[in-house]
Design an enzyme around this catalytic site. Structure first.
Site, PDB file in Angstrom:
ATOM      1  N   ASP A 167       0.762  -1.073  -0.068  1.00 63.37           N
ATOM      2  CA  ASP A 167      -0.008   0.110  -0.015  1.00 63.37           C
ATOM      3  C   ASP A 167       0.866   1.234   0.014  1.00 63.37           C
ATOM      4  OD1 ASP A 167      -2.254   1.738   0.462  1.00 63.37           O
ATOM      5  OD2 ASP A 167      -3.355  -0.040   0.943  1.00 63.37           O
ATOM      6  N   HIS A 240      -2.846   3.168  -4.384  1.00 67.40           N
ATOM      7  CA  HIS A 240      -2.112   2.794  -3.296  1.00 67.40           C
ATOM      8  C   HIS A 240      -0.580   2.104  -3.482  1.00 67.40           C
ATOM      9  CE1 HIS A 240      -5.698   2.744  -0.791  1.00 67.40           C
ATOM     10  NE2 HIS A 240      -6.391   2.882  -1.854  1.00 67.40           N
ATOM     11  N   GLU A 304      -9.838   3.127  -5.158  1.00 64.42           N
ATOM     12  CA  GLU A 304      -9.429   4.476  -4.984  1.00 64.42           C
ATOM     13  C   GLU A 304      -8.372   4.912  -6.163  1.00 64.42           C
ATOM     14  OE1 GLU A 304     -10.821   4.366  -0.505  1.00 64.42           O
ATOM     15  OE2 GLU A 304      -8.670   3.577  -0.987  1.00 64.42           O
TER      16      GLU A 304
HETATM   17  C1  ACM Z   1     -10.858  -0.218   0.452  1.00 64.29           C
HETATM   18  O1  ACM Z   1     -11.304   0.127   1.474  1.00 64.29           O
HETATM   19  N1  ACM Z   1     -10.036   0.765  -0.100  1.00 64.29           N
HETATM   20  C2  ACM Z   1     -10.838  -1.526  -0.491  1.00 64.29           C
END
Ligand code: ACM
Ligand code: ZN
Length: 531
Positions: A167, A240, A304
């Site tokens: 991440d 991420h 995201e």
């Molecule tokens: C997430 O909670 N971004 C998968």
């Protein structure tokens, strides 16, 4: 009432009882013996293996002709006044029958042995995928905690461990070809300590570091396999991605040097989808992932994704044009499809977060639904009708990082998002899972508190038929299991109906940022539709 979680499909109490000596003697032939040997290490405080069945009080038996009745994971458990018999078509079923027996054994009466009521149980799971996701990128817990987590999963008949390993804030798995991923990406200079809200971050400048060597990964994979748990590793991209970019800045659109993120939130740092070099890097990493993790699934992320850098990047614009994409965010489905077919070539099935869903996404991709907004649940509903397989990790009933008062046990047990599954599409529901993101979970005690008892409720949603589930009854059974689960090192679960008001406020702040991002997603989706 007997304390068994998840609730078995059919339980009949019979007259009489069985007294079991301590340790309990147990035996099985062939494949059943294999299950026993696997069990021995985790259950040695209860059981002693016996070489021949005449001497044993617990008998395990594989019966292939029972496949139709109990499937791959179901079992029959019979307790007579003389012995316990567990029968299953497959070893996994015997394993789950043993977990049920184990729940019936209260540890405090070990010395004198155990008394059990005579009974008959027929049991099998509702869903194939019963999962738990642990984020080790935000906080690294290490091998001992992960093994304990796997023990808890097995105890509640959860068969899938989704391991979030990369991440913005850390890269936790050794990749032999790119050692800087862990050397650089596996460390950060500090951690944000307060809520998401930009004004009140608060920073603790204690360095945080850690990752798993490939040998350790293999050790954990084997430990999971002994408990009939499949590991689904996640490489989260193209967003991420800061930890990878800190190690190898040329993989991004801007090529700028950056640090592994110390703050929580959603950032612009993305992999450059237009760059052939970045693609080659991702193939290499997925190649090592595929070799390390023998399970059928690899999670590619896709959540995201901020598109600002793609918009300004000539290479990304070129690839957008070459592929006739209507919007720049189409690059997300493009990279998911590209890496997905690479994985298919290795016999793996890709899993992606639901934001990566678009009309062009390959139908063989498993969708993991998480987002809290109704509009995206409608998209996922349509995806089910279109033939995609879906795992539900829906926010309001699955996000165990949020306060208990905010995502209550009752909602987890109720699993309302499953009401959205269209009739005729149930075959495409692979299953359900709970999740622990760890921005604000830095140690195992807190992990236990956040996850339990909510994960036990999730296990019941995954295993028991919906008509059989009663929340009141679930709470009683959880109470009945308390001393039993302490013997698993699970000493710090939250109380039933836990209330933690300060975390409630933080939960609202956390959700605020997520919703802002979802609104942007909806806007992008409307743009695609209107073109
Ligand atoms: C997430 O909670 N971004 C998968
Ligand atoms: Zn780019």
């Amino acid at each position: 009432m007997l304390a068994i979680i998840p609730k078995p499909e059919k339980l009949t109490i019979l007259p009489g009882e069985l007294h079991l000596a301590n340790p309990i003697t147990i035996s099985g032939d062939g494949e059943a013996k294999q299950v026993l040997v696997q069990f021995a290490s985790s259950l040695e405080q209860f059981f002693a293996l016996k070489p021949t069945s005449q001497e044993a009080q617990v008998l395990l038996e594989i019966r292939e002709d029972m496949q139709e009745e109990v499937g791959c994971e179901g079992y029959l458990l019979d307790i007579s006044s003389e012995k316990v018999t567990i029968r299953a078509a497959q070893p996994a079923g015997l394993f789950y029958g043993m977990q049920t027996l184990r729940q019936l054994l209260a540890p405090e009466i070990q010395v004198s042995g155990y008394s059990l009521p005579c009974l008959s149980i027929r049991d099998k799971p509702r869903f194939k995928w019963r999962g738990f996701m642990l984020d080790e990128a935000r906080h690294f817990f290490g091998i001992q905690t992960v093994k304990r987590v796997l023990d808890w999963l097995a105890y509640f008949k959860i068969n899938t461990f989704h391991w979030h390993l990369t991440d913005y804030q850390g890269w936790r798995v050794e990749i032999a070809k790119y050692n800087l991923l862990t050397e650089v990406g596996g460390r950060r200079a500090g951690s944000q300590t307060r809520s998401f809200s930009k004004q009140f971050r608060g920073m603790d400048l204690t360095p945080h570091a850690g990752w798993y060597s490939q040998d350790e990964i293999r050790e954990i994979v084997a430990y999971a396999a002994q408990r009939y748990i499949t590991i689904v590793p996640e490489l989260d991209l193209p967003g991420h991605f800061s930890a990878a970019l800190a190690a190898y800045p040329h993989l991004g659109c801007t090529k700028e040097e950056m640090e592994v993120r110390m703050e929580w939130g959603i950032f612009n740092d993305v992999a450059c989808v237009g760059s052939q070099e970045t693609r080659e890097f991702l193939y290499d990493v997925l190649d090592e992932f595929s070799n390390l993790f023998p399970g059928p699934y690899i999670h590619l992320g896709g959540d995201e994704v901020r598109t600002d850098h793609w918009r300004d990047c000539p290479e990304c614009q070129r690839v957008k044009g070459e592929n006739g994409l209507k919007t720049i965010s189409g690059l997300n489905s493009l990279i998911m499809n590209d890496l997905g077919s690479f994985l298919q070539g290795k016999g793996k099935t890709p899993v992606v977060w639901n934001e990566a869903l678009s009309p062009s996404l390959d139908k063989r991709t498993v969708i993991m639904h998480w987002t809290p907004v109704p509009f995206s649940l409608l998209k996922t509903k349509r995806a089910l009708q279109d033939g995609y397989q879906v795992v539900f990790q829906t926010f309001w009933e699955s996000y165990f990082d949020y306060a208990h008062s905010f995502i209550p046990l009752k909602n987890v047990h109720r699993a309302k998002s499953l009401d959205q599954v269209p009739r005729g599409a149930w075959d495409n529901v692979l299953g359900v899972q709970g999740a622990l993101w760890t921005e604000f979970v830095a140690d195992e005690a807190r992990l236990q508190w956040n996850v339990f008892p909510r994960l036990a409720a999730k296990a019941e949603v995954g295993w028991s038929q919906s008509g059989d589930r009663s929340y009141v009854d679930f709470k009683d059974r959880w109470g009945g299991l308390r001393s039993n689960i302490e013997s698993l090192g699970l000493a710090n679960p939250a109380p039933l109906e836990a209330s933690d008001p300060s975390s409630y406020r933080r939960s609202l702040a956390l959700l605020h940022d997520v919703i802002v991002d979802m609104q942007a997603e909806q806007h992008r989706w409307n743009l695609v539709k209107s073109k």
